[in-house]
Design an enzyme around this catalytic site. Sequence first.
Site, PDB file in Angstrom:
ATOM      1  CG  ASP A   1     -17.907  -9.040  -6.415  1.00  0.00           C
ATOM      2  OD1 ASP A   1     -19.030  -8.587  -6.101  1.00  0.00           O
ATOM      3  OD2 ASP A   1     -16.908  -8.965  -5.675  1.00  0.00           O
TER       4      ASP A   1
ATOM      5  CD  GLU B   1      -2.987  -1.111   0.378  1.00  0.00           C
ATOM      6  OE1 GLU B   1      -3.134  -0.081  -0.297  1.00  0.00           O
ATOM      7  OE2 GLU B   1      -3.734  -2.104   0.273  1.00  0.00           O
TER       8      GLU B   1
END
Length: 305
Positions: free
Chosen positions: A241, A216
């Site tokens: 999805d 991240e």
Amino acid sequence: MSIGQSTSVSNALAADANSLGKLKLQAGQDSPAAIKETAKQFESLFMRELIKSMREATMKSGMLDNPGSDLGTDLLDQQFAVQMSGQPGGLSDMIAAQLSRQMGVEMPDGPLNAGKLTAPPMSTLQKSASLAAYSANAVKPTSSQSGFVARHTESAIRIEKETGIPASFMVGQAGHETGWGKHEIKLRNGQSANNLFGIKAGPGWKGKVAEVTTTEYVNGVPEKRVAKFRAYASTDEAFRDYARMITQSPRYAKVSQQTDSAYAFASSLQKAGYATDPNYAVKVSRAIETTQRLQARTQVVAQTS
């Protein structure tokens, strides 16, 4: 670009520009919409000749080059040229302004004589030039990329018919997220989680979960963290999805509207916070373009076989 190449491009553009002008004049379509469309077509021709010139200046390997691949490359160059044309503040706006002055047509954007013509912002020119250079000099796809696109295109096409999101956009983003299948998210037992898009498992997720270490970016600095990701029974479920999230979540409302351009789509994803990587839009748009090249070549081979 050499002087000879520049002359060739100029001659080709002059001929095409004259043809476009004659067509528009013969049809009597001197409306603002017709002028803008003509300007966009001229810019598209310019970008196509620019890509062609760049490609001719690039040394070919000779091993995989053949009439079929050349046709596929030319068709893809045309597609890139169209995608790169008509951007706000780009060359087509300048052309449209000049044509409107010469033809005496009032454009809805403002009065005819409101100031002098100005060049497009450097950022717009740089983006067009970089995209042209990338498409002309792109490295040949690897076997991993080819295999990944071949495996997932059919599923993506089914979801495209349901949602309108281009199959190449979904496969390209999935290719980037998984390293073209080399770094797929896995469950503790080693089985694939079939999560091709790196979608995390939030509080509302009721299905299986895979916990993996991910990178991240915090204030532009990469950090390793353990995160929970959704797990699916199949890759079809993953595509569906993902498409549901992009088309139904308010957070990504603008993304599904940016399907005319790979870069615009990827940039919209980044702005919506899909990933923390500051270069996410560039990386994903390149992956999408690689996917489009592979899919275009597959179609050409199928048509010529």
